[in-house]
Every structure is written in structure tokens, then in C-alpha cells.
Design a protein around this motif. Sequence first.
Motif, short mmCIF file in Angstrom:
data_model
loop_
_atom_site.label_atom_id
_atom_site.label_comp_id
_atom_site.label_asym_id
_atom_site.label_seq_id
_atom_site.Cartn_x
_atom_site.Cartn_y
_atom_site.Cartn_z
N SER A 143 -19.74 -22.66 8.64
CA SER A 143 -19.26 -21.28 8.49
C SER A 143 -17.90 -21.32 7.80
CB SER A 143 -19.13 -20.59 9.86
OG SER A 143 -17.97 -21.07 10.54
N ASN A 144 -17.27 -20.16 7.71
CA ASN A 144 -15.90 -20.12 7.18
C ASN A 144 -14.90 -19.83 8.31
OD1 ASN A 144 -16.59 -17.49 7.68
ND2 ASN A 144 -15.52 -16.67 5.90
N LEU A 145 -15.29 -20.16 9.55
CA LEU A 145 -14.39 -19.92 10.69
C LEU A 145 -13.73 -21.23 11.11
CD1 LEU A 145 -16.47 -17.45 12.90
CD2 LEU A 145 -14.57 -16.94 11.33
N GLY A 146 -12.42 -21.31 10.90
CA GLY A 146 -11.67 -22.51 11.21
C GLY A 146 -10.95 -22.38 12.55
N VAL A 147 -10.92 -23.47 13.29
CA VAL A 147 -10.25 -23.47 14.61
C VAL A 147 -8.74 -23.56 14.39
CG1 VAL A 147 -10.00 -24.74 16.78
CG2 VAL A 147 -12.24 -24.62 15.67
N VAL A 148 -8.00 -22.70 15.07
CA VAL A 148 -6.53 -22.79 15.03
C VAL A 148 -6.02 -23.20 16.41
CG1 VAL A 148 -6.46 -21.09 13.17
CG2 VAL A 148 -6.04 -20.37 15.51
N GLY A 149 -4.72 -23.42 16.51
CA GLY A 149 -4.16 -24.13 17.65
C GLY A 149 -4.04 -23.41 18.99
N ARG A 150 -5.10 -22.76 19.44
CA ARG A 150 -5.14 -22.18 20.78
C ARG A 150 -6.53 -22.44 21.36
NH1 ARG A 150 -0.85 -21.75 19.05
NH2 ARG A 150 0.65 -20.05 19.08
N TYR A 151 -6.55 -23.04 22.54
CA TYR A 151 -7.82 -23.35 23.20
C TYR A 151 -7.70 -23.00 24.67
CZ TYR A 151 -8.01 -26.84 19.34
OH TYR A 151 -7.99 -27.48 18.12
N ILE A 152 -8.81 -22.57 25.26
CA ILE A 152 -8.94 -22.57 26.72
C ILE A 152 -10.13 -23.48 27.00
CG2 ILE A 152 -9.62 -21.21 28.75
CD1 ILE A 152 -7.94 -18.90 27.63
N LEU A 153 -9.92 -24.48 27.85
CA LEU A 153 -10.98 -25.48 28.06
C LEU A 153 -11.24 -25.69 29.55
CD1 LEU A 153 -9.75 -28.04 25.38
CD2 LEU A 153 -11.77 -26.57 25.22
N THR A 154 -12.47 -26.01 29.86
CA THR A 154 -12.80 -26.37 31.24
C THR A 154 -12.51 -27.87 31.41
OG1 THR A 154 -15.09 -26.82 30.62
CG2 THR A 154 -14.60 -24.60 31.43
N PRO A 155 -12.25 -28.33 32.64
CA PRO A 155 -11.84 -29.73 32.83
C PRO A 155 -12.92 -30.74 32.50
CG PRO A 155 -12.11 -28.60 34.95
CD PRO A 155 -12.22 -27.56 33.89
N ARG A 156 -14.15 -30.30 32.36
CA ARG A 156 -15.24 -31.20 31.99
C ARG A 156 -14.92 -31.93 30.67
NH1 ARG A 156 -18.60 -34.95 32.97
NH2 ARG A 156 -20.31 -35.08 31.51
N VAL A 157 -14.10 -31.29 29.84
CA VAL A 157 -13.80 -31.87 28.53
C VAL A 157 -13.08 -33.23 28.65
CG1 VAL A 157 -11.51 -30.84 28.06
CG2 VAL A 157 -13.13 -31.18 26.18
N PHE A 158 -12.38 -33.46 29.77
CA PHE A 158 -11.66 -34.75 29.92
C PHE A 158 -12.64 -35.92 29.95
CE2 PHE A 158 -8.30 -31.99 31.92
CZ PHE A 158 -7.38 -32.17 30.92
N ALA A 159 -13.72 -35.76 30.75
CA ALA A 159 -14.71 -36.85 30.84
C ALA A 159 -15.34 -37.09 29.47
CB ALA A 159 -15.79 -36.49 31.85
N LEU A 160 -15.53 -36.01 28.72
CA LEU A 160 -16.15 -36.15 27.40
C LEU A 160 -15.16 -36.77 26.40
CD1 LEU A 160 -18.02 -32.76 27.49
CD2 LEU A 160 -18.98 -35.03 27.84
N LEU A 161 -13.89 -36.47 26.55
CA LEU A 161 -12.87 -37.12 25.70
C LEU A 161 -12.84 -38.62 25.95
CD1 LEU A 161 -9.88 -34.59 25.83
CD2 LEU A 161 -10.98 -35.46 23.75
N GLU A 162 -13.03 -38.99 27.21
CA GLU A 162 -13.04 -40.42 27.55
C GLU A 162 -14.17 -41.16 26.84
OE1 GLU A 162 -10.82 -40.47 31.89
OE2 GLU A 162 -12.93 -39.93 31.78
N GLN A 163 -15.24 -40.40 26.55
CA GLN A 163 -16.39 -41.04 25.87
C GLN A 163 -16.35 -40.84 24.35
OE1 GLN A 163 -19.71 -38.92 27.58
NE2 GLN A 163 -18.96 -39.27 29.65
N THR A 164 -15.27 -40.24 23.85
CA THR A 164 -15.22 -39.92 22.42
C THR A 164 -14.56 -41.04 21.63
OG1 THR A 164 -15.16 -37.55 22.92
CG2 THR A 164 -14.37 -38.20 20.75
N ASN A 165 -15.26 -41.50 20.61
CA ASN A 165 -14.70 -42.54 19.74
C ASN A 165 -13.84 -41.91 18.64
OD1 ASN A 165 -16.09 -44.60 21.12
ND2 ASN A 165 -17.95 -44.05 19.99
#
Length: 290
Positions: free
Chosen positions: A200-222
Motif C-alpha cells: 500500500s502507500n501507508l507508511g508506519v510513523v513513530g507511534r505504536y501501541i503494542l501488546t506485551p506478546r510482541v516481546f516474545a516475538l522480538l526474541e525470535q526475530t532475526n
Amino acid sequence: MKRITKAIFPVAGLGTRFLPATKANPKEMLPIVDKPLIQYAVEEAVAAGVTELIFVTSSSKRAIEDHFDSNFELEATLEERGKQDLLDIVKGILPEGVSCAYIRQKSPQGLGHAVLCAKQLVMNEPFAVLLADDLIDGDKSCLQQMVDKFVETQSSIVAVQQIHRDETKKYGIVDVPSSTEIFSAIRGIVEKPDSEKAPSNLGVVGRYILTPRVFALLEQTNKGSGGEIQLTDAIAKLLFEEQVYAYQFTGKRYDCGTKLGYLEATIAYALKHPELAHDFKRTLQAFMHD
Ligand code: UTP
């Protein structure tokens, strides 16, 4: 119902686009008129209900800790000289009831890695992430708009804006059913795609609200784009488990990580600064006619 009381401010990047200004000074301490970028971001978070500020810093970012700490000598001198207005400004940098925590990112391994560094401080709660070099001006702040949406959905939300097709290589790009919808569930997200591959033409800018599940997924991210651990890649994994929304906020965003965006923000904020607006407008007009 969960509320957003914690915000992560990743400020451990090298700021290479602003060298040499950022050799010894953090990019986030660059002022827009008379206030550093990081203070605008903190004010936005606090106004949206955040009470715990978590800064992910590096060795060259000591000035940020100092900025949000008391400076007894300065305060005593201002008091002695009867400069109450300046004293109020200095003392008001960190409002009552708001706490700061600092954690070091040992080396700049990417935004995703920086966010992961804050895991132990955030614990099992939804949280906000604000990138101070995205300065967003609007009647209702971008984060407040997102918090309002979070109250309804209790889900992760990323702020997006329409960008030019030839700029997709600078952004995380979301895949949504329609890029004209203000608020929509994301089907996919990809970091810095070529324009012909961008969903798309929708770019992410520097504001996020995230659930804590993202930490476990970051740990698995290369390592991903640019050899860095990308937050976008962890969000792409989160999509398989939870709903994540893209929100086209209302407001004007200045990309203060670039020189042009920084100068644009400086002009815009000077033109509405109560002390400066009138004289600065005349100065600019004279400048344009030279
Ligand atoms: P940028 O992509 O703007 O990188 O990071 P940068 O290093 O700050 O600047 P340039 O590109 O070299 O000029 C986006 C945000 O993520 C933080 C930055 O501080 C900025 O707020 N960040 C980035 C980290 O905290 N750690 C990292 O390893 C990378």
C-alpha cells in the motif's frame, strides 16, 4: 479493561543523518525552537495518560537523563534572580507523579532490539512506543487518538500516514483492505519494501501501541532490513496471533530525523510560538524578498 501507562522512548540510535551535530549530543535533544524533541514526545505521552517513561539509551545519551532530572544549581540561581517564569519552565519538565527509568542498549542493533531491551520494565502490560524524531502536531495528539482507539479495541495499533510511492523504502508499509480507511485491521506489514512490492502507500510513523506478546516475538526475530532487528518484523509475526490495527492519525508529522523535516518543523513551530511568531514572520518575509 487495560490502560496505557507505560511508554518506551528508544533513543539509542546513532543519528548519523545529523552528524556532526549528533557526535556527542543525542539527536533527540535537538531543539525545535526552545524545547528538545524528546520533551515534545514525553509531553505527548504524559498528556495521553502515561505515568512511566522508559528510555532506551546508549553511552552518548547522558544529556537526556540530565534533562529529565533536577538541576539544583540552576534552580537555585533562577530563584535567587527572581526568574520565576523560567524556574517554572525548568521545574515543569517532568510533571508530578511521572517516573523515568533508563536502560542501556549496548549497541545499536535496531528499533526492535531497542524495544526488547525494555521488556523487564514493561512486564506483562500493553505499552506505547514513541520515536521522538517524528514530531506530530495536531489539536488532539497522535498518541491520545491512538489511546482512544485502544480503549475500544484493546489491541495493538500502529500509526500510519499516506506517503509517496517512491518513499516506500524509508518506511514499514502496511497491507490493509483499503488505504482510504482511517482505522483498519492489518493483513500484513513489511519493512522498507521496493515501491513495486509495497502492499500500500501507508507508511508506519513513530507511534505504536503494542501488546506485551510482541516481546516474545522480538526474541525470535532475526536481523532483517539493514542488518537490524526490526520492530516491523515482530509485528508481522504478531499478526498471526492477534489483531493489529493501522490508524491514519489526524495531524501534521515532521520527520525530524532528516535535515529538511527538522528545518520545516522549526519554521512551523517558530511561526506559532507566542514570543516569536510576529517577529519571525517578518524576518522570514524579508528573507524571501532578498
Ligand atoms: P532511526 O532509523 O531514525 O535511526 O531510528 P537513528 O540511528 O536514530 O538515525 P540515523 O538513521 O542514523 O540518522 C528510529 C528510532 O529508533 C531508535 C532511534 O534512536 C530513533 O528514535 N533506535 C534505532 C534505537 O534506539 N536503537 C537502535 O538500535 C536503532
